[in-house]
Design an enzyme around this catalytic site. Sequence first.
Site, short mmCIF file in Angstrom:
data_model
loop_
_atom_site.label_atom_id
_atom_site.label_comp_id
_atom_site.label_asym_id
_atom_site.label_seq_id
_atom_site.Cartn_x
_atom_site.Cartn_y
_atom_site.Cartn_z
N ASP A 283 0.87 -1.17 0.00
CA ASP A 283 0.00 0.00 0.00
C ASP A 283 0.92 1.23 0.00
O ASP A 283 2.13 1.11 0.18
CB ASP A 283 -0.95 -0.01 1.21
CG ASP A 283 -2.15 0.92 1.00
OD1 ASP A 283 -2.11 1.74 0.06
OD2 ASP A 283 -3.12 0.84 1.77
C1 BGC Z 1 -5.00 3.31 0.05
C2 BGC Z 1 -5.07 2.28 -1.05
C3 BGC Z 1 -4.92 2.97 -2.39
C4 BGC Z 1 -3.62 3.73 -2.41
C5 BGC Z 1 -3.35 4.43 -3.71
C6 BGC Z 1 -3.77 4.19 -0.07
O1 BGC Z 1 -3.79 5.25 0.83
O2 BGC Z 1 -5.00 2.67 1.30
O3 BGC Z 1 -6.28 1.58 -0.96
O4 BGC Z 1 -4.97 2.02 -3.41
O5 BGC Z 1 -3.65 4.70 -1.37
O6 BGC Z 1 -4.20 5.49 -3.89
#
Ligand code: BGC
Length: 786
Positions: free
Chosen positions: A277
């Site tokens: 993530d």
């Molecule tokens: C979120 C993810 C997301 C990523 C990219 C993160 O803060 O937890 O679910 O895919 O950002 O935007």
Amino acid sequence: MRKLSFVITLGILMSSLSVAQTVPQLKADNIDQVVKAMTLQEKAALLVGLTRGNAYFGLPTATDANSKVLVDGAAGETKDISRLGIPVTVVADGPAGLRINPTRQGESKTYYCTGFPVATLLASTWNTSLVNEVGKAMGNEVREYGVDVLLAPAMNIHRNPLCGRNFEYYSEDPFLAGNICAAMVNGVQSNGVGTSVKHFAGNNQESNRMANDARMSQRALREIYLKGFEIVVKESQPWTIMSSYNMINGTFTQESRDLLTTILRDEWGFKGIVMTDWTGKRNTAAQVHAGNDLMMPGNKTQVDDILSQVKDGNLSEADIDLCVKRMLEYIVKTPRFKGYKFSNAPDLKAHAEITRNSAAEGMILLKNENEALPLKAGQQNIALFGVTSYDFIAGGTGSGHVNKAYVIDLLQGLTNAGFGVNEQLKDLYKNYMNYQKSLSSFDKKDFWAFLSKSMIPEMTVDKKVIDGMAQSAEMAVITIGRNAGEGADRKIDNDFNLTDNERSMISNICNSFHAVGKKVVVILNIGGVIETASWKMMPDAILLAWQAGQEGGNTVADVLKGTVNPSGKLPMTFPLNYLDHPSSLNFPYDYVSNPLADFGFTMPGAQKQMRKNIDYTNYDEDIWVGYRYFNTSGKAVSYPFGYGLSYTTFAYSGAKITPSANGFVASITVKNTGKVAGKEVVEVYISAPKGKLEKPASELKAFAKTKSLAPGESETLTMSFSTYDMASFDEAASAWITDAGQYSAKFGASVEDIKASVPFTVKKENIVKANNVMVPAPGLTLLKLK
Ligand code: BGC
């Protein structure tokens, strides 16, 4: 002399040509050769996402390092290495549709994406082929907008109703979540683009999500929190999986070799890449060694760290090569590698239709007294209450938000369906809302807009206005709205529980309208569970519309009008009270979220305090999540798991269980015994014999949905489940064990509404060995029910 220099020049040219010839250009069948040809610097760069705008990595790029990103608003890119023919690839959110910027500087063209229904609504359809169709449409937008991987679906378990991202997730039950998610992955990936199933795993709260340690038994981990991911990997092989921010049992999931290699790859056979993530630098060596192939969004310090960890002997090149190989295997599958010429023009009209129709199947009729619904056709004076009636919520906030061209609200939806609303009341709301919108607190931009959950506060409607409406209008529709999203959890007061204003609005309207014999319908435009027990007796009908995507108002009108007969069923329990959930003892419902900290920014002077449910959360409820708890303990609920009404009625007959090669086949005939066409979901719950482990009273192991049955029409549904599907995780044996003995298959219209029970026998104990990994430290006080 001139001749000699010509010969030397020619020699240099020839030898550099032969060097050029020996530098392989990436193809699907020369990956090993490319890995061999890569420098350590190149390998390290490939394992770290490409952050634009830096003097980047000291490597030449096919695209200028400071150039524009390839797709505006995409969440990230992977690094190109032009020397070896390795292109940039692009990844973008998210679960309810592709998230990219709708406009681009200097262009008049727009890049809107379809706002599909949220994941919770899709799970409420219990219809895997429909979800597959939604996935196909979503994946088409991914491909046509030049994106290679959709950062979705998201499939964490609804451990607790207050998790701020529950709308992005499917269910409290891993079997339902896993099967719906697999259908979505197969649909998206049928376009030749990838998915990233997230957040692997245990990301069940937003409070301090970057650092929270989810502490749980191996059994809860395996049966509840990993099971859905296991199903998805086995049923749909997602191209990528996103490791979560949090820790499980003391180790960051991104650094857990036990999770990312032993379980995910060795036990389940996952073939794709794991990306983090959107984290900053952590223990890079541990991440690579764990099998976390890609660090996102990527930062030069991570490349430097990989290089210095190799130099210091903390990280082996063999570990790096394995990740690099998997990255290349991913890259050769992408449309960008294949040179696909995307159109930037997906068929948004066709997808809007898919949105409207799929949303209808996931709306759940919670109550319908005296056939209050469908509405009498052509009513021209409906009193439409609630600010969200005029400003429908299509989906949640954060990375799950989609930049869509429009949202149909209920006012528009009812009008499009040939109904009319009370103009006076409409004007009252419109004026109030315009005033609220003019206040500066709603003018949020960029980062703060992304985080913003602010909704227009509910308008207080004077009792006299309500009494007047009861006289003049034909009936009342009230919408109750909720929104939430990434970075913060919901609260008990004024969120899970209704506000005082909402409560008095419902009771005043019901009293006034009922006093003159007129009906009241409540629409729930929400992304997660709310309290219903204290007020559900008041209105005549309640429709749980969820956050139904950009066509939301049209879909609700389709259901209210009876053009579509509702067939959704609850993918989670609606409890009587929030605190009835055993996980509420260990959930940070009193935590005031700090967006800066929750998004990974260091707070100056912040103190590490090891606060329970913030720094760590004990999953003391163990496997007793959702209906497993309520149904086994006999605790009353407001609406049980699997519940949902229809405008027609169904009769079940001929329930049967027959053995198959690896398990059993359940079959049952469903007949439409009512007056209108409709679909029915059949849920098969299995009760196990008494064995060594304490087990839930019953667990969902199969489900199916009929086609639309005309009145009097029948359909026989067949559903299979394997002996392995019936197993429990025995920690002492580190194995999945299906006890021998007599079981019962319960065919239900909900977990509490069992229509037929069929006994069947497992003749021989079935054992599937697993690895003894991810053991929690002592300190959990696990709930026992018997
Ligand atoms: C979120 C993810 C997301 C990523 C990219 C993160 O803060 O937890 O679910 O895919 O950002 O935007």
